[in-house]
Design a protein around this motif. Structure first.
Motif, PDB file in Angstrom:
ATOM      1  N   ASP A 188     -40.237   5.210 -19.085  1.00 43.79           N
ATOM      2  CA  ASP A 188     -41.461   5.063 -18.293  1.00 43.79           C
ATOM      3  C   ASP A 188     -42.147   6.413 -18.440  1.00 43.79           C
ATOM      4  OD1 ASP A 188     -43.688   3.908 -17.060  1.00 43.79           O
ATOM      5  OD2 ASP A 188     -43.080   4.611 -15.080  1.00 43.79           O
ATOM      6  N   HIS A 217     -45.492   8.805 -17.106  1.00 38.74           N
ATOM      7  CA  HIS A 217     -46.993   8.814 -16.326  1.00 38.74           C
ATOM      8  C   HIS A 217     -47.514  10.128 -16.855  1.00 38.74           C
ATOM      9  CE1 HIS A 217     -47.114   5.133 -13.837  1.00 38.74           C
ATOM     10  NE2 HIS A 217     -45.707   5.302 -14.205  1.00 38.74           N
ATOM     11  N   HIS A 219     -39.568   3.076 -11.862  1.00 38.73           N
ATOM     12  CA  HIS A 219     -40.146   2.014 -12.999  1.00 38.73           C
ATOM     13  C   HIS A 219     -39.013   1.890 -13.924  1.00 38.73           C
ATOM     14  CE1 HIS A 219     -44.650   2.809 -11.542  1.00 38.73           C
ATOM     15  NE2 HIS A 219     -43.826   2.267 -10.618  1.00 38.73           N
TER      16      HIS A 219
END
Ligand SMILES: [Zn+2]
Length: 158
Positions: A9, A11, A43
């Motif tokens: 993941d 971000h 996540h």
């Protein structure tokens, strides 16, 4: 029977957002942008558990467009996926994760992250590894623009 899963993941890091990793609030000038609390570590682990069960990914189970997950505590999302795993007779053997972020240094937060994640995964803290690395000044992580996490989870059917 054993099943292994991998999760990844990323971000974007922006000003005016909190930085939450592994359920721990990290002191930082920039935080992770996202629909939920944007916890990249939680996540990646959630995707790893889903992957081990061949159950798609976090976006399938908790869609971005669903207002229920607005600002959601990602440990709660991981807990829901663990509930699904337990329903199917799986338990976690161990989990290993790496978080890549340029700053701040995460080492002071790692044991608290492991503690929180172990509780949700239903294992001893000795079965959850969290490693922190920087991007060495290279790519989006290195430039301080992103936080990335990788995770591997081994499940056993009991
Ligand atoms: Zn995410």
């Amino acid at each position: 029977m054993y099943r292994i899963g991998i999760g990844h993941d990323t971000h974007r890091l922006v000003e005016g957002r909190p930085l939450v990793l592994g359920g721990v609030r990290v002191e930082s000038e920039r935080g992770a942008e996202g629909h939920s609390d944007a916890d990249a570590l939680a996540h990646a682990l959630t995707d790893a558990v889903l992957g081990a069960m061949c159950e798609g990914d976090i976006g399938v189970h908790f869609p971005d467009k669903d207002p229920r997950w607005q600002g959601a505590d990602s440990l709660q999302l991981l807990a829901r996926v663990m509930w699904l795993a337990n329903e199917r007779g799986y338990r976690v053997v161990n989990a290993d994760a790496t978080v890549l972020i340029e700053r701040p240094r995460l080492r002071p937060y790692v044991s608290e992250m492991r503690e929180k994640l172990a509780e949700v995964l239903g294992v001893e803290i000795t079965c959850v590894s969290v490693k922190a690395k920087s991007g060495e000044g290279l790519d989006a992580v290195g430039e301080g623009l992103a936080v990335t996490a990788h995770a591997v989870v081994l499940l056993e059917r009991t």
